[in-house]
Design an enzyme around this catalytic site. Structure first.
Site: not given
Ligand code: SF4
Ligand code: SF4
Length: 303
Positions: A49, A52, A146, A184, A220, A223, A243, A249, A258, A270, A277, A280
């Site tokens: 698309c 990237c 992709c 992605c 995770h 995070c 959370c 998630c 990230c 995100c 999340c 991706c």
């Molecule tokens: S928001 Fe998602 S990555 Fe963050 S602690 Fe909760 S489950 Fe884990």
């Molecule tokens: S979806 Fe998950 S892996 Fe993708 S950019 Fe967001 S936090 Fe990072």
């Protein structure tokens, strides 16, 4: 100050003062690049698309302009090349044939293995270009979900037989270096830093064919809401604090940095935007009907 506030403040300060998250070896390698030995880069797009490419243009440090002029030479990119038509194809072909010298290949998008004519560059299929390039390139980067694993074009159903680059080469019996940069879209740092590493330091340590520098730890684990997870403070709807595990998630299943790298020049990412999340950067991203962007069924026990 809680952990979440600290991480946000640290990311903001890094951006404001120009302190980037460039790993030390990459920083040292950047300084070693001389104008006379700029690595050449050929960027081909298949079933993509162009997201990237757009993301790569959001790079902050080095800037996209510096990356394709000071630190590398972008020989061909369908959207960015200054030349077009037969001139662009002739230039591209001079490299793919091996006449014009060494180059790295960057591939965005999946390859339609069962419907090759679905993706043409000039009068050749995308697949033919990839097979010919395998004979002359120094190595390849599969940029994005992709190109790495098929991504959304390879979702269940997959009429075109979309596959990622490594898989495509394996089916053709081609053994060539392919570094996967999943996402992605991809984070620009993941790509630019990997290119510098490849050219000036060598092949980075890989996990599942992706650079360990960026993909060795789960979202995770890093995070800022992990404390909420432990305390069982869960968001009830998208946009809530807490959370996001119970909203599906996929951070517990996804390897990417990230939470420490952040996106958009350190502005947000995100989960900071209160969105789960969607995994991706994982190998199975959006491929299965029973696991689209979020976990739909009762979650398994995370780490
Ligand atoms: S928001 Fe998602 S990555 Fe963050 S602690 Fe909760 S489950 Fe884990
Ligand atoms: S979806 Fe998950 S892996 Fe993708 S950019 Fe967001 S936090 Fe990072």
């Amino acid at each position: 100050m809680d952990r979440r506030t600290f991480l946000k403040l640290a990311a903001t300060l890094c951006t404001v003062f120009g302190i980037t998250s460039i790993p030390d070896p990459i920083n040292a390698a950047l300084k070693k690049i001389k104008p006379q030995d700029l690595p050449k880069l050929i960027y081909l797009q298949g079933m993509s698309c162009t997201g990237c490419s757009i993301s790569l243009l959001q790079a902050q440090s080095p800037s996209p302009l510096a990356m394709i002029t000071d630190y590398s030479q972008l020989v061909f990119h369908a959207d960015l090349s200054a030349i077009s038509g037969s001139k662009a194809l002739n230039l591209l072909n001079s490299y793919i044939s091996g006449e014009a010298g060494e180059y790295f290949l960057a591939v965005e998008g999946a390859i339609p293995e069962l419907m090759p004519e679905a993706c043409m560059i000039g009068d050749k299929t995308f697949g033919q270009y990839l097979e010919n390039a395998a004979k002359t390139m120094s190595g390849a980067l599969a940029i994005g979900a992709c190109a790495s694993d098929g991504g959304i074009p390879a979702a269940e159903g997959n009429l075109t037989g979309a596959v990622g680059l490594k898989n495509y080469y394996a089916k053709k019996g081609i053994k060539k270096l392919v570094v996967n940069i999943r996402g992605c879209p991809v984070h620009p740092d993941w790509v630019w830093h990997t290119i510098i590493h490849l050219v000036k330091i060598g092949v980075p340590d890989l996990i599942n064919d992706a650079p360990a520098l960026f993909f060795s730890r789960k979202v995770h684990e890093l995070c800022p809401r992990y404390h909420d997870f432990q305390q069982e403070i869960f968001a009830k709807k998208i946009g809530d604090k807490g959370c996001l595990f119970k909203l599906g998630c996929l951070g517990p299943d996804t390897y990417a940095d990230c939470p420490t790298r952040w996106w958009n020049g350190g502005q947000t990412w995100c989960i900071d935007s209160n969105a789960p999340c969607i995994g991706c950067a994982s190998q199975g991203f959006a491929r299965m009907k029973n696991l689209p962007f979020y976990r739909l069924s009762e979650p398994h026990q995370p780490v």
